[in-house]
Design an enzyme around this catalytic site. Structure first.
Site, PDB file in Angstrom:
ATOM      1  N   ASP A   1      -6.521  -1.985   4.947  1.00 40.33           N
ATOM      2  CA  ASP A   1      -5.489  -2.934   5.381  1.00 40.33           C
ATOM      3  C   ASP A   1      -4.931  -2.685   6.779  1.00 40.33           C
ATOM      4  OD1 ASP A   1      -5.731  -4.241   2.952  1.00 40.33           O
ATOM      5  OD2 ASP A   1      -4.118  -3.104   2.030  1.00 40.33           O
TER       6      ASP A   1
ATOM      7  N   ASP B   1       2.207  -2.032  -5.302  1.00 37.13           N
ATOM      8  CA  ASP B   1       1.160  -2.601  -6.147  1.00 37.13           C
ATOM      9  C   ASP B   1       0.093  -1.594  -6.550  1.00 37.13           C
ATOM     10  OD1 ASP B   1       0.142  -2.498  -3.564  1.00 37.13           O
ATOM     11  OD2 ASP B   1      -0.381  -4.618  -3.456  1.00 37.13           O
TER      12      ASP B   1
END
Length: 772
Positions: free
Chosen positions: A489, A79
């Site tokens: 993350d 992404d």
């Protein structure tokens, strides 16, 4: 992750047919242009040798694409981190978009990828990170005739969203399997369906296509992120309805519209109609055709994903009779997730697999059918709650941090089978091999046949070479581990071996994202990190160079990590967290915090690397200094520093008051400044037009001043630069094949190895350069 720091690609183009530019491994994705001669005081380029500091994975892989003509030719899309090609001999992924430059950072987000089954050398990428204002540039179709070694580009008249909601649906980009000069692209934001008839060079809107989509995740979101129309989301050809050299007649297209989610053309795209009898109330995430049995399969969800989805169904459409059948593996009453991942076994017609992509707890779910969806088996089942039986074993010894340092209670286990599992593919040439993407890695198996014989399949990471972390901060201490990282993350790592995957991420506590870290310059065993968490703690300390950690307390109101600085001897710390109205200081390890005076909340803070009582701060054009351990700060009268745009600064190790400051924006002051009097005065380096990071490394042989490293524009050229003479001259150390989009977050040299530098990227992990 939201990328930053790019300039617009240009105004929206009005024409429907667009002409492509050039992107190669040795040139930028814009039209080819000569490299400007270095400015006075700037050395010629001297490219370093580049490779990743290994993490292996670290981000969402929403798409895996196998070529249908050539064995072992596969691609993965990410992404925010570009695209990759599978290298079977090395069992690793090869990055394909490292040549993307600073001005085209948005093209590192890949919303779709297509591999040509007529000519396997050809591959196409639909690139663009955000459809809202976060990405100032339009999307593009990148095309390659050599499997991604070099690229050409066509800029589209709209944006694409590789990191937008709905990015796991697809594939939105498809090549006609009979006439490979024809491609289709499903666009977001109400832009409809687009087609190219010249192998992706020019594109036109398919004006006869009736539905550009209606679904938005949250119409009230004023940022435009959640309120974007997710659009036309997949294209599938019925290869039975064409012949070599003639356009395929029957094409199915999926649309983000709960009432009208599948359309079909039977005249090669001239006219389109809603497929009669189709299911309603759900979005079709994927549509895959089993040509042997004549079935079109849909995986559906009530939401666009990749995070959300509470209900879903799996449907089968008989193309010969028009019959629709709900073949969901679970009843609606028992379903608490949406379906997305979908693949058919091309060697065993009637065999298909789907995923419950949004089954976050206790784990994701994978379903398999060998009778066209009449019956299903599952990767795991409950026995007597909370116990589960497993049709798989999972070995993450090659990427051990995938356990996330967790020790959950049943029914949860670690490592998890996955989450956000929207990519799922059985190798079209080998029924034993399957790969699937998760929010952190690519998993796979090579003994899938065991599933059907009562045995267990072995699932392992198949992610080597694919580096997809967003890097927020880096530190290279003079002793201990050569590198400490702060990552989005997955928190970050203590990298003791740059060529090996770290054993575990930072734990005790574990942050979802680490925003800043620092070590004590004269006592590198003392390390501090801060980051984002749903709740406290958001600060952690280590006394053994980051091997083990313990949590600190935090002031009231903290919502995010912000920036943190350690005193040169580790005796105290200054913290500028998010969500509070002040900057704070402490002695010891943060058992209590006191508000600092004279400095605004949200300032960037750093420490002097020699005097343990001196700390610095910066915000909105003003530089601040504290000489009492961060209790009080005084604003310096310096003028000409950037009043807007991100700014990063560092103090030189071993030299009190020697400060380098980089940052700004094209709307105002932008560049690199130097102070030798603790920020009382700053001098702007005239040869540096723009700079976004600054770092220090071991001095060059014979040099007395430490090497400087920056991500900057010098002599009209954007790149990674090194100076061995305190900024008097600069050498570009990367080249056009190694640019990695946006590199503005952090940079540091290695104090132990001259010529070694670590560069932060926004999606391509940590790059390590070594002087040639």
């Amino acid at each position: 992750m939201r990328s930053k720091g790019s300039r617009p690609l240009g105004a929206l183009m009005a024409a429907l047919a667009l002409v492509g530019g050039l992107l190669t491994a040795a040139a930028s994705p814009a039209a080819a242009r000569p490299e400007p001669a270095p400015a006075r005081g700037t050395a010629q380029a001297d490219a370093s040798t580049w490779k990743n500091v290994r993490v292996d994975g670290g981000g969402f892989v929403p798409g895996i694409v196998f070529n249908r003509k050539e064995k072992n030719l596969a691609y993965a899309r990410t992404d925010i981190g570009g695209a990759y090609r599978w290298d079977q001999s090395g069992k690793r992924w090869v990055p394909l978009l490292d040549s993307l430059d600073w001005d085209h950072w948005g093209w590192t987000g890949v919303v779709s990828l297509a591999s040509d089954s007529v000519d396997p050398d050809k591959v196409y990428v639909a690139a663009g990170t955000y459809t809202n204002s976060w990405d100032p540039g339009n999307g593009a179709i990148l095309r390659s005739s050599n499997r991604g070694a070099t690229w050409q580009s066509t800029t589209l008249p709209f944006k694409l969203g590789g990191n937008m909601p709905g990015r796991g649906m697809g594939e939105r980009l498809a090549v006609d399997p009979h006439k490979n000069s024809v491609l289709y692209l499903g666009a977001p934001s109400g832009n409809g369906l687009w087609r190219s008839t010249d192998s992706g060079v020019t594109w036109s809107k398919v004006t006869s296509f009736p539905n550009p989509g209606t679904y938005v995740q949250d119409a009230s979101d004023t940022s435009g992120y959640l309120s974007d129309n997710q659009g036309v989301v997949w294209v599938t050809f019925d290869e039975r309805t064409g012949s070599s050299g003639s356009a395929t007649k029957t094409v199915y297209v999926g649309v983000a519209d709960k009432n009208n989610t599948v359309y079909r053309s039977t005249d090669a795209g001239a006219t389109w109609s809603r497929v009669a009898g189709q299911p309603t109330g759900y979005l079709s995430h994927k549509g895959v055709l089993d040509t042997e049995n004549g079935y079109l399969y849909l995986t559906t969800s009530d939401k666009g994903g990749p995070y959300d989805g509470e209900k879903g169904q799996v449907w089968r459409y008989a193309t010969a009779t028009g019959e629709w059948k709900n073949i969901s593996p679970m009843t609606d009453a028992d379903t608490y997730f949406g379906y997305s991942g979908l693949t058919v076994d091309r060697q065993k017609p009637g065999t298909l697999m789907v995923t419950g992509y949004s089954s976050w707890w206790p784990d994701t779910q994978i379903f398999r059918s060998t009778d066209s969806g009449a019956t299903w088996t599952r990767a795991w089942d409950f026995t007597s709650y909370p116990n589960r039986s497993f049709r798989y074993t999972q070995d993450v010894s090659s990427v051990p941090w995938l356990t996330f340092g967790a020790n959950p209670s049943p029914p949860e286990v670690t490592p998890k089978l996955g989450w956000m599992t929207e990519a799922l593919e059985i190798d079209p040439f080998d029924s034993r091999r399957m790969m699937y993407g998760t929010g952190a890695t690519v998993y796979g198996t090579e003994n899938l046949a065991n599933w059907d014989t009562g045995g267990t399949i072995t699932i392992t990471p198949m992610v080597k070479g694919l580096e997809e972390t967003a890097v927020n901060d880096l530190a290279s201490p003079p002793t201990g581990a050569p590198l400490l990282s702060a990552l989005g993350d997955i928190g970050g790592f203590r990298h003791t071996d740059l060529d090996a995957v770290p054993a575990r991420m930072y734990t005790s506590p574990t942050f979802t994202t680490t925003t800043s870290l620092d070590y004590a310059e004269t006592n590198a065993n003392t390390v501090v990190r801060v980051g984002n968490n749903d709740s406290a703690p958001r600060i952690a300390f280590s006394t053994d160079n980051g091997a083990k950690w313990f949590q600190g307390s935090e002031p009231a109101g903290v919502t995010g990590g912000g920036t943190v600085a350690a005193a040169a001897d580790g005796s105290g710390f200054v913290w500028a967290p998010e969500g509070t109205s002040a900057v704070y200081h402490t002695t010891g390890f943060g058992s209590s915090w006191s508000a600092s005076s004279g400095i605004p909340a949200g300032a960037v803070v750093e420490s002097d690397r020699k005097n343990p009582k001196t700390f610095y701060g910066f915000k909105a054009g003003t530089f601040y200094i504290s000489t009492d351990g961060g209790a009080t700060f005084t604003a310096r009268p310096s003028s000409g520093l950037p009043a807007d745009g991100p700014v990063r600064f560092k103090a030189l190790p071993g030299a009190e008051g020697d400060i380098w400051l980089a940052g700004g924006s094209t709307a105002g002051a932008y560049g690199l400044w130097h102070s030798t009097d603790s920020g009382a005065t700053f001098t702007k380096l005239s040869g540096v037009q723009q700079a976004d990071t600054i770092g220090f490394g071991k001095a060059a042989p014979g040099a007395s001043y430490q090497a400087l490293y920056t991500s900057a524009k010098i002599g009209g050229v954007r790149g990674i630069f090194r100076s061995t003479d305190a900024g008097a001259s600069w050498t570009r150390i990367n080249d056009d094949a190694h640019q990695w989009g946006w590199t503005g977050a952090a940079i540091t040299g290695d104090p132990r190895v001259y010529g070694r530098v670590y560069v932060a990227t926004n999606g391509r992990g940590i790059l390590r350069g070594d002087a040639s």
